[in-house]
Design an enzyme around this catalytic site. Structure first.
Site, PDB file in Angstrom:
ATOM      1  N   ARG A 231       0.731  -1.088  -0.009  1.00 12.81           N
ATOM      2  CA  ARG A 231       0.051  -0.143   0.046  1.00 12.81           C
ATOM      3  C   ARG A 231       0.755   1.318   0.022  1.00 12.81           C
ATOM      4  O   ARG A 231       0.077   2.487  -0.412  1.00 12.81           O
ATOM      5  CB  ARG A 231      -1.131  -0.084   1.181  1.00 12.81           C
ATOM      6  CG  ARG A 231      -2.147  -1.000   0.941  1.00 12.81           C
ATOM      7  CD  ARG A 231      -2.753  -1.363   2.243  1.00 12.81           C
ATOM      8  NE  ARG A 231      -1.593  -1.924   3.182  1.00 12.81           N
ATOM      9  CZ  ARG A 231      -2.111  -2.352   4.269  1.00 12.81           C
ATOM     10  NH1 ARG A 231      -3.280  -2.217   4.957  1.00 12.81           N
ATOM     11  NH2 ARG A 231      -1.138  -3.074   4.936  1.00 12.81           N
TER      12      ARG A 231
ATOM     13  N   ARG B 130      -4.712  -2.828  -7.254  1.00 14.56           N
ATOM     14  CA  ARG B 130      -5.703  -3.517  -6.489  1.00 14.56           C
ATOM     15  C   ARG B 130      -7.123  -3.113  -6.444  1.00 14.56           C
ATOM     16  O   ARG B 130      -7.832  -3.784  -6.432  1.00 14.56           O
ATOM     17  CB  ARG B 130      -5.188  -2.894  -4.811  1.00 14.56           C
ATOM     18  CG  ARG B 130      -5.891  -3.328  -3.722  1.00 14.56           C
ATOM     19  CD  ARG B 130      -5.917  -4.647  -3.213  1.00 14.56           C
ATOM     20  NE  ARG B 130      -6.477  -4.809  -1.894  1.00 14.56           N
ATOM     21  CZ  ARG B 130      -7.564  -4.512  -1.380  1.00 14.56           C
ATOM     22  NH1 ARG B 130      -8.450  -4.586  -2.426  1.00 14.56           N
ATOM     23  NH2 ARG B 130      -8.110  -4.447  -0.212  1.00 14.56           N
TER      24      ARG B 130
ATOM     25  N   ASP C  50       0.632 -13.897   0.978  1.00 13.47           N
ATOM     26  CA  ASP C  50       0.388 -13.634   2.358  1.00 13.47           C
ATOM     27  C   ASP C  50       0.660 -14.731   3.070  1.00 13.47           C
ATOM     28  O   ASP C  50       0.766 -15.932   2.458  1.00 13.47           O
ATOM     29  CB  ASP C  50      -1.190 -13.064   2.446  1.00 13.47           C
ATOM     30  CG  ASP C  50      -1.132 -12.491   4.042  1.00 13.47           C
ATOM     31  OD1 ASP C  50      -1.084 -11.239   4.066  1.00 13.47           O
ATOM     32  OD2 ASP C  50      -1.295 -13.043   4.998  1.00 13.47           O
TER      33      ASP C  50
ATOM     34  N   TYR D  55      -2.920 -17.321  14.459  1.00 12.12           N
ATOM     35  CA  TYR D  55      -4.108 -16.827  13.492  1.00 12.12           C
ATOM     36  C   TYR D  55      -5.314 -17.760  13.480  1.00 12.12           C
ATOM     37  O   TYR D  55      -6.444 -17.472  13.868  1.00 12.12           O
ATOM     38  CB  TYR D  55      -3.527 -16.461  12.281  1.00 12.12           C
ATOM     39  CG  TYR D  55      -3.017 -14.949  12.294  1.00 12.12           C
ATOM     40  CD1 TYR D  55      -3.704 -13.827  12.336  1.00 12.12           C
ATOM     41  CD2 TYR D  55      -1.779 -14.911  12.033  1.00 12.12           C
ATOM     42  CE1 TYR D  55      -3.226 -12.470  12.439  1.00 12.12           C
ATOM     43  CE2 TYR D  55      -1.261 -13.702  12.235  1.00 12.12           C
ATOM     44  CZ  TYR D  55      -1.778 -12.518  12.118  1.00 12.12           C
ATOM     45  OH  TYR D  55      -1.407 -11.414  12.081  1.00 12.12           O
TER      46      TYR D  55
HETATM   47  O1  CP3 Z   1       6.189  -6.804   0.389  1.00 12.57           O
HETATM   48  C1  CP3 Z   1       5.761  -7.794   0.927  1.00 12.57           C
HETATM   49  O2  CP3 Z   1       6.307  -7.903   1.750  1.00 12.57           O
HETATM   50  C2  CP3 Z   1       4.849  -8.905   0.181  1.00 12.57           C
HETATM   51  C3  CP3 Z   1       3.791  -9.268   0.652  1.00 12.57           C
HETATM   52  C4  CP3 Z   1       3.507  -9.392   2.185  1.00 12.57           C
HETATM   53  C5  CP3 Z   1       1.984  -9.190   2.483  1.00 12.57           C
HETATM   54  N1  CP3 Z   1       1.839  -9.895   3.762  1.00 12.57           N
HETATM   55  C6  CP3 Z   1       0.705  -8.515   1.621  1.00 12.57           C
HETATM   56  C7  CP3 Z   1      -0.354  -8.231   2.431  1.00 12.57           C
HETATM   57  C8  CP3 Z   1       3.952 -10.223   2.987  1.00 12.57           C
HETATM   58  C9  CP3 Z   1       5.213 -10.584   3.215  1.00 12.57           C
HETATM   59  C10 CP3 Z   1       2.808 -10.433   4.138  1.00 12.57           C
HETATM   60  C11 CP3 Z   1       3.262 -11.343   5.200  1.00 12.57           C
HETATM   61  C12 CP3 Z   1       2.226 -11.232   6.503  1.00 12.57           C
HETATM   62  N2  CP3 Z   1       0.994 -11.172   6.428  1.00 12.57           N
HETATM   63  C13 CP3 Z   1       2.704 -10.970   7.587  1.00 12.57           C
HETATM   64  C14 CP3 Z   1       4.038 -11.168   8.363  1.00 12.57           C
HETATM   65  C15 CP3 Z   1       4.818  -9.963   8.098  1.00 12.57           C
HETATM   66  C16 CP3 Z   1       4.479  -8.910   9.490  1.00 12.57           C
HETATM   67  O3  CP3 Z   1       3.868  -7.913   8.832  1.00 12.57           O
HETATM   68  O4  CP3 Z   1       4.582  -9.242  10.461  1.00 12.57           O
HETATM   69  C17 CP3 Z   1       1.471 -11.214   8.472  1.00 12.57           C
HETATM   70  C18 CP3 Z   1       1.400 -11.286   9.953  1.00 12.57           C
HETATM   71  C19 CP3 Z   1       0.442 -11.238   7.652  1.00 12.57           C
HETATM   72  C20 CP3 Z   1      -1.105 -11.472   7.871  1.00 12.57           C
HETATM   73  C21 CP3 Z   1      -1.959 -10.218   7.537  1.00 12.57           C
HETATM   74  N3  CP3 Z   1      -2.112  -9.918   6.048  1.00 12.57           N
HETATM   75  C22 CP3 Z   1      -2.577  -9.280   8.293  1.00 12.57           C
HETATM   76  C23 CP3 Z   1      -2.510  -8.989   9.707  1.00 12.57           C
HETATM   77  C24 CP3 Z   1      -3.066  -8.319   7.061  1.00 12.57           C
HETATM   78  C25 CP3 Z   1      -3.763  -7.236   7.484  1.00 12.57           C
HETATM   79  C26 CP3 Z   1      -3.413  -6.034   8.210  1.00 12.57           C
HETATM   80  C27 CP3 Z   1      -2.630  -5.282   7.204  1.00 12.57           C
HETATM   81  O5  CP3 Z   1      -1.522  -5.190   6.915  1.00 12.57           O
HETATM   82  O6  CP3 Z   1      -3.324  -4.684   6.422  1.00 12.57           O
HETATM   83  C28 CP3 Z   1      -2.836  -8.828   5.871  1.00 12.57           C
HETATM   84  C29 CP3 Z   1      -3.065  -8.100   4.562  1.00 12.57           C
HETATM   85  C30 CP3 Z   1      -2.131  -7.604   3.736  1.00 12.57           C
HETATM   86  N4  CP3 Z   1      -1.224  -8.498   3.146  1.00 12.57           N
HETATM   87  C31 CP3 Z   1      -1.930  -6.724   2.971  1.00 12.57           C
HETATM   88  C32 CP3 Z   1      -0.847  -6.851   1.892  1.00 12.57           C
HETATM   89  C33 CP3 Z   1      -0.505  -5.727   0.957  1.00 12.57           C
HETATM   90  C34 CP3 Z   1      -2.986  -5.411   2.781  1.00 12.57           C
HETATM   91  C35 CP3 Z   1      -4.149  -5.671   2.291  1.00 12.57           C
HETATM   92  C36 CP3 Z   1      -4.602  -4.868   1.088  1.00 12.57           C
HETATM   93  O7  CP3 Z   1      -3.668  -4.390   0.415  1.00 12.57           O
HETATM   94  O8  CP3 Z   1      -5.586  -4.827   0.832  1.00 12.57           O
END
Ligand code: CP3
Length: 342
Positions: free
Chosen positions: A30, A39, A76, A153
């Protein structure tokens, strides 16, 4: 294919490089308006994750737009529970939600070991496409959640400040907790091997919730499963990022992996002392430092680079970049690393 920029992989191996390589956790996402534009064309987050061509496009954006030394595949950590039969929804502005969390012995029957080819073919295809389109410009990082973080989770059923439902199971029913962790581990091993087969040059394990465990529970419920994965996956180097696990640094140092991630609470010199010289360290600028002025970002980044020294370091933040960070501030961080000759 030979890589044009192999700084990242050389630092992983402990080789001395002309400069420190740099990338950011959550760089594909984002912070970039170009990500938000892709997106917006799709129904939701899950559709983006499961569309290989779009996932490849947003994985490459930070390479073109920010100039990082590595790409990370856009996906993810929650695709693993999904592939095991524990489906999730990504609630806008709220995060993940599991309609049927795993709470009892009877729920075990509902989960299977994921078959990467059958259940996660979309990620493997996204990796193949990304590799093709990167055309050797920079290496590609694959990833998965560490078993404990995935457990947190799927038992809790959503994100949480305390994960007290998940941590409760570890006290009330440790045997069930271990059975769930083992199924996640078995799935993750197959998945990471398949990612490497598809083209990932290194794989990173995110233990994002490590910091909520007691040191004793970390040794029982997290580390042994991470070590199983590290031992089973031998076809590419591995990074382990255990956020908040300052208490486990000596144990993390013994893992069969090449790189350890540090969060911003971990003192750099103290961490190097505890971990020893055999591992490359990745991190660890405070993500909030990127809200500072350009001058302050430069100062803080150079301070970090001096503390890590010239070898066995990959510059990164201490956790994922926050979505409301100005991309120009991110560029300032990256350019400071690239221009530093301390
Ligand atoms: O650039 C990168 O790192 C690659 C993409 C990536 C995403 N999630 C995309 C994503 C990676 C490596 C992750 C890992 C991830 N996902 C983790 C471990 C890293 C960390 O931050 O601790 C965790 C805990 C998650 C679980 C997760 N995914 C949550 C809790 C959420 C919602 C909170 C948030 O950040 O919005 C997501 C959603 C998510 N994963 C988004 C993205 C780009 C946002 C959603 C969107 O763009 O609509």
């Amino acid at each position: 294919m030979t890589l044009q920029n192999d700084l990242f992989l050389r630092a992983v191996k402990g080789e001395t490089t002309e400069r420190t390589p740099v990338w950011l956790m959550r760089q594909a996402g984002r912070i970039l308006p170009e990500y938000r534009a892709v997106r917006a064309k799709l129904k939701d987050f899950k559709e983006l994750v499961s569309s290989p061509a779009f996932a490849a496009e947003v994985s490459i954006q930070p390479v073109d737009l920010l100039g990082v030394d590595a790409a990370i595949i856009f996906s993810d950590i929650l695709v693993i529970p999904d592939a095991m039969g524990i489906s999730y929804e990504m609630k806008e502005a709220k995060g993940p939600y599991f309609p049927s969390p795993i709470r009892h012995e009877a729920d075990l029957a509902k989960i299977r070991i994921a078959d990467p080819m059958a259940d996660l073919g979309y990620v493997l295809e996204a990796i193949r496409l990304t590799k093709k389109e990167l055309n050797g410009r920079v290496p590609l990082i694959g990833f998965a959640g560490a078993p404990f973080t995935i457990f947190a989770y799927v038992v809790e059923g959503s994100g949480s400040k305390t994960f007290s439902v998940a941590r409760r199971m570890m006290y009330e029913n440790p045997a069930l907790s271990h059975q769930i962790l083992q199924k996640i581990t078995d799935s993750t091993i197959l998945y990471l091997k398949a990612q490497i087969e598809a083209g990932a040059d290194l794989v990173q394990l995110f233990d994002s919730w490590a910091g909520i465990l007691t040191p004793a529970h970390y040794e029982i419920f997290s580390l042994p499963y991470i070590q199983q994965i590290c031992e089973a996956v031998q076809t590419a180097p591995k990074t382990v990022f255990a956020k908040g696990a300052f208490f486990a640094r000596k144990s993390l140092a013994k893992l069969d992996c090449q790189v350890l991630g540090l969060d911003w609470n971990m003192d750099i010199a103290e961490s190097r002392e505890m971990i020893g010289k055999e591992k490359t360290l990745q991190g660890n600028l405070d993500p909030c430092a990127l809200y500072g002025s350009f001058a302050d970002i430069k100062t803080e980044t150079e301070k970090m680079l001096r503390a890590f020294g010239k070898t066995r370091h990959i510059a990164n933040l201490g956790h994922g970049v926050y979505p409301d960070t100005d991309p120009d501030k991110v560029r300032c961080f990256i350019d400071t690393v690239k221009n530093f000759r301390g």
